[in-house]
Design a protein around this motif. Sequence first.
Motif, PDB file in Angstrom:
ATOM      1  N   GLU A 100     -30.891  82.329   0.268  1.00  0.00           N
ATOM      2  CA  GLU A 100     -29.679  83.325  -0.152  1.00  0.00           C
ATOM      3  C   GLU A 100     -29.364  82.712  -1.722  1.00  0.00           C
ATOM      4  OE1 GLU A 100     -26.513  82.833   2.731  1.00  0.00           O
ATOM      5  OE2 GLU A 100     -25.126  83.068   0.981  1.00  0.00           O
ATOM      6  N   TYR A 101     -29.571  81.552  -1.975  1.00  0.00           N
ATOM      7  CA  TYR A 101     -29.435  81.192  -3.439  1.00  0.00           C
ATOM      8  C   TYR A 101     -30.587  81.820  -4.354  1.00  0.00           C
ATOM      9  CZ  TYR A 101     -28.815  77.790  -7.222  1.00  0.00           C
ATOM     10  OH  TYR A 101     -28.615  77.127  -8.517  1.00  0.00           O
ATOM     11  N   GLU A 102     -31.727  81.873  -3.931  1.00  0.00           N
ATOM     12  CA  GLU A 102     -32.933  82.552  -4.734  1.00  0.00           C
ATOM     13  C   GLU A 102     -32.485  84.147  -4.749  1.00  0.00           C
ATOM     14  OE1 GLU A 102     -37.085  82.577  -3.695  1.00  0.00           O
ATOM     15  OE2 GLU A 102     -36.726  80.392  -3.161  1.00  0.00           O
ATOM     16  N   ASN A 103     -32.160  84.749  -3.690  1.00  0.00           N
ATOM     17  CA  ASN A 103     -31.809  86.250  -3.604  1.00  0.00           C
ATOM     18  C   ASN A 103     -30.868  86.335  -4.819  1.00  0.00           C
ATOM     19  OD1 ASN A 103     -33.662  86.245  -1.716  1.00  0.00           O
ATOM     20  ND2 ASN A 103     -32.335  86.642  -0.236  1.00  0.00           N
ATOM     21  N   LEU A 104     -29.740  85.441  -4.768  1.00  0.00           N
ATOM     22  CA  LEU A 104     -28.560  85.709  -5.497  1.00  0.00           C
ATOM     23  C   LEU A 104     -28.899  85.533  -6.988  1.00  0.00           C
ATOM     24  CD1 LEU A 104     -26.013  86.350  -4.848  1.00  0.00           C
ATOM     25  CD2 LEU A 104     -25.285  83.781  -4.738  1.00  0.00           C
ATOM     26  N   GLN A 105     -29.866  84.591  -7.507  1.00  0.00           N
ATOM     27  CA  GLN A 105     -30.458  84.387  -8.691  1.00  0.00           C
ATOM     28  C   GLN A 105     -30.928  85.545  -9.383  1.00  0.00           C
ATOM     29  OE1 GLN A 105     -32.823  81.044  -8.780  1.00  0.00           O
ATOM     30  NE2 GLN A 105     -32.220  80.236 -10.570  1.00  0.00           N
ATOM     31  N   ALA A 106     -31.788  86.267  -8.353  1.00  0.00           N
ATOM     32  CA  ALA A 106     -32.648  87.518  -8.839  1.00  0.00           C
ATOM     33  C   ALA A 106     -31.562  88.590  -8.948  1.00  0.00           C
ATOM     34  CB  ALA A 106     -33.561  87.925  -7.797  1.00  0.00           C
ATOM     35  N   GLU A 107     -30.499  88.708  -8.176  1.00  0.00           N
ATOM     36  CA  GLU A 107     -29.580  89.751  -8.044  1.00  0.00           C
ATOM     37  C   GLU A 107     -28.603  89.536  -9.437  1.00  0.00           C
ATOM     38  OE1 GLU A 107     -26.400  91.944  -5.006  1.00  0.00           O
ATOM     39  OE2 GLU A 107     -27.393  90.169  -4.615  1.00  0.00           O
ATOM     40  N   ILE A 108     -28.241  88.506  -9.971  1.00  0.00           N
ATOM     41  CA  ILE A 108     -27.535  88.161 -10.840  1.00  0.00           C
ATOM     42  C   ILE A 108     -28.299  88.560 -12.059  1.00  0.00           C
ATOM     43  CG2 ILE A 108     -26.635  86.458 -12.356  1.00  0.00           C
ATOM     44  CD1 ILE A 108     -25.677  84.874  -9.804  1.00  0.00           C
ATOM     45  N   GLU A 109     -29.589  88.244 -12.497  1.00  0.00           N
ATOM     46  CA  GLU A 109     -30.515  88.541 -13.424  1.00  0.00           C
ATOM     47  C   GLU A 109     -30.308  90.168 -13.678  1.00  0.00           C
ATOM     48  OE1 GLU A 109     -31.976  88.262 -16.511  1.00  0.00           O
ATOM     49  OE2 GLU A 109     -31.442  86.232 -15.438  1.00  0.00           O
ATOM     50  N   GLU A 110     -30.395  90.693 -12.329  1.00  0.00           N
ATOM     51  CA  GLU A 110     -30.729  92.223 -12.571  1.00  0.00           C
ATOM     52  C   GLU A 110     -29.277  92.582 -12.831  1.00  0.00           C
ATOM     53  OE1 GLU A 110     -31.820  94.301  -8.977  1.00  0.00           O
ATOM     54  OE2 GLU A 110     -31.164  96.130  -9.509  1.00  0.00           O
ATOM     55  N   LEU A 111     -28.182  92.298 -12.384  1.00  0.00           N
ATOM     56  CA  LEU A 111     -26.769  92.780 -12.700  1.00  0.00           C
ATOM     57  C   LEU A 111     -26.565  92.406 -14.159  1.00  0.00           C
ATOM     58  CD1 LEU A 111     -24.452  91.221  -9.931  1.00  0.00           C
ATOM     59  CD2 LEU A 111     -24.529  93.577 -10.906  1.00  0.00           C
ATOM     60  N   ARG A 112     -27.039  91.452 -14.805  1.00  0.00           N
ATOM     61  CA  ARG A 112     -27.098  90.911 -16.142  1.00  0.00           C
ATOM     62  C   ARG A 112     -27.526  91.957 -17.094  1.00  0.00           C
ATOM     63  NH1 ARG A 112     -27.138  85.349 -15.870  1.00  0.00           N
ATOM     64  NH2 ARG A 112     -24.830  84.556 -16.366  1.00  0.00           N
ATOM     65  N   ARG A 113     -28.950  92.407 -16.649  1.00  0.00           N
ATOM     66  CA  ARG A 113     -29.482  93.553 -17.290  1.00  0.00           C
ATOM     67  C   ARG A 113     -28.703  94.909 -17.308  1.00  0.00           C
ATOM     68  NH1 ARG A 113     -34.374  91.301 -15.053  1.00  0.00           N
ATOM     69  NH2 ARG A 113     -34.152  92.664 -13.463  1.00  0.00           N
ATOM     70  N   ALA A 114     -28.220  95.078 -16.067  1.00  0.00           N
ATOM     71  CA  ALA A 114     -27.581  96.321 -15.907  1.00  0.00           C
ATOM     72  C   ALA A 114     -26.285  96.483 -16.601  1.00  0.00           C
ATOM     73  CB  ALA A 114     -27.002  96.578 -14.275  1.00  0.00           C
ATOM     74  N   ALA A 115     -25.758  95.190 -16.954  1.00  0.00           N
ATOM     75  CA  ALA A 115     -24.366  95.157 -17.597  1.00  0.00           C
ATOM     76  C   ALA A 115     -24.649  95.063 -18.983  1.00  0.00           C
ATOM     77  CB  ALA A 115     -23.833  93.689 -17.193  1.00  0.00           C
ATOM     78  N   GLU A 116     -25.794  94.664 -19.697  1.00  0.00           N
ATOM     79  CA  GLU A 116     -26.059  94.843 -20.871  1.00  0.00           C
ATOM     80  C   GLU A 116     -26.367  96.267 -21.362  1.00  0.00           C
ATOM     81  OE1 GLU A 116     -29.320  92.493 -22.494  1.00  0.00           O
ATOM     82  OE2 GLU A 116     -28.221  90.744 -21.549  1.00  0.00           O
ATOM     83  N   GLU A 117     -27.046  96.788 -20.485  1.00  0.00           N
ATOM     84  CA  GLU A 117     -27.397  98.288 -20.687  1.00  0.00           C
ATOM     85  C   GLU A 117     -26.247  99.199 -20.847  1.00  0.00           C
ATOM     86  OE1 GLU A 117     -29.921 101.470 -17.881  1.00  0.00           O
ATOM     87  OE2 GLU A 117     -30.546  99.413 -17.868  1.00  0.00           O
ATOM     88  N   SER A 118     -24.968  99.130 -19.751  1.00  0.00           N
ATOM     89  CA  SER A 118     -23.945  99.809 -19.963  1.00  0.00           C
ATOM     90  C   SER A 118     -23.440  99.320 -21.168  1.00  0.00           C
ATOM     91  CB  SER A 118     -23.249  99.191 -18.688  1.00  0.00           C
ATOM     92  OG  SER A 118     -23.794  99.469 -17.703  1.00  0.00           O
ATOM     93  N   VAL A 119     -23.280  98.198 -21.662  1.00  0.00           N
ATOM     94  CA  VAL A 119     -22.582  97.853 -22.897  1.00  0.00           C
ATOM     95  C   VAL A 119     -23.172  98.754 -23.998  1.00  0.00           C
ATOM     96  CG1 VAL A 119     -21.747  96.213 -24.445  1.00  0.00           C
ATOM     97  CG2 VAL A 119     -21.353  95.808 -21.973  1.00  0.00           C
ATOM     98  N   GLU A 120     -24.403  98.511 -23.962  1.00  0.00           N
ATOM     99  CA  GLU A 120     -25.399  99.191 -25.076  1.00  0.00           C
ATOM    100  C   GLU A 120     -25.026 100.694 -25.325  1.00  0.00           C
ATOM    101  OE1 GLU A 120     -29.344  98.394 -24.603  1.00  0.00           O
ATOM    102  OE2 GLU A 120     -28.767  96.137 -24.794  1.00  0.00           O
ATOM    103  N   LYS A 121     -24.878 101.188 -23.837  1.00  0.00           N
ATOM    104  CA  LYS A 121     -24.505 102.691 -24.109  1.00  0.00           C
ATOM    105  C   LYS A 121     -23.129 102.772 -24.647  1.00  0.00           C
ATOM    106  CE  LYS A 121     -27.994 104.278 -20.672  1.00  0.00           C
ATOM    107  NZ  LYS A 121     -28.145 104.493 -19.357  1.00  0.00           N
ATOM    108  N   GLU A 122     -22.340 102.054 -24.078  1.00  0.00           N
ATOM    109  CA  GLU A 122     -20.875 102.455 -24.730  1.00  0.00           C
ATOM    110  C   GLU A 122     -21.020 102.392 -26.309  1.00  0.00           C
ATOM    111  OE1 GLU A 122     -18.175  99.804 -22.910  1.00  0.00           O
ATOM    112  OE2 GLU A 122     -18.406 100.571 -21.093  1.00  0.00           O
ATOM    113  N   VAL A 123     -21.583 101.570 -27.062  1.00  0.00           N
ATOM    114  CA  VAL A 123     -21.881 101.559 -28.462  1.00  0.00           C
ATOM    115  C   VAL A 123     -22.177 102.777 -28.960  1.00  0.00           C
ATOM    116  CG1 VAL A 123     -22.923 100.148 -30.231  1.00  0.00           C
ATOM    117  CG2 VAL A 123     -22.154  98.921 -28.224  1.00  0.00           C
ATOM    118  N   GLU A 124     -23.060 103.105 -28.303  1.00  0.00           N
ATOM    119  CA  GLU A 124     -23.683 104.507 -29.075  1.00  0.00           C
ATOM    120  C   GLU A 124     -22.588 105.456 -29.278  1.00  0.00           C
ATOM    121  OE1 GLU A 124     -27.929 104.520 -26.431  1.00  0.00           O
ATOM    122  OE2 GLU A 124     -26.370 106.048 -26.242  1.00  0.00           O
TER     123      GLU A 124
END
Lengths: 113, 113
Positions: free
Chosen positions: B89-113
Amino acid sequence: MLTDEYRYKILKLVQEKPEISQRELAKALGISLGKTNFCLKGLVDVGLLKVSNFRNSQNKLAYMYLLTPKGIEEKTGITMRFLKYKMQEYENLQAEIEELRRAAEESVEKEVE
Amino acid sequence: MLTDEYRYKILKLVQEKPEISQRELAKALGISLGKTNFCLKGLVDVGLLKVSNFRNSQNKLAYMYLLTPKGIEEKTGITMRFLKYKMQEYENLQAEIEELRRAAEESVEKEVE
DNA sequence: AAACTGCGTTCACTATTTGAACGCATGATG
DNA sequence: CATCATGCGTTCAAATAGTGAACGCAGTTT
């Protein structure tokens, strides 16, 4: 129940593939068709998604789910909230695993006696 | 439902405090009294716990839950199984958080545009 | 025109969980 | 001694959540 988990996942999947069917969505989400329909409807109701039609490759009428401006705007917040929640979960899990490790060691030690 | 999670947690709590009441247990487990009763009964049914009586400090008759020899023996295995599950579960969570981080960054970048 | 396909929708059913209420035993109170 | 109060395990009706077969519809194929 429509939680941030499904809000986030559905918005993400829909953004990646607006012409996704509810059955595909259900499979990707790992939940039933009924629940998928319920969650999707919830997102439409609060104005994060809108339903539209389009003609697919076989010229067949099909549905398409699109993020509304509000949906695009709020997706970031939902993602952040979900991320925060997941990171908390991660931290708790870390502590729990540490405790389990101690418990496991202890048990094994007792068996050796 | 009696999962390894509750098997482990109940055996642990009972071992630490055999005279614990079902209400205390429920609170510690974060579940309802009914479910606690159900899980406890399950552990008794499969012979991991036994119920006994004792006199508490006020000489009042009370229940006490004790691990049977089988309970002591199997607790290690249950702990190991639960640990393994949690680490996955921990491992899965780690991967999921990593993906969420990327998704969050992406969203923020788009807002800046 | 009839059969087929794939879609969203519905909803009866099952699974799960809750916690108020109950009966019982004990201690405290009048 | 009789009554109330307390705290226990137990029960179970009700609430909540989730499932997936079945349906109607629209377009495609035979």
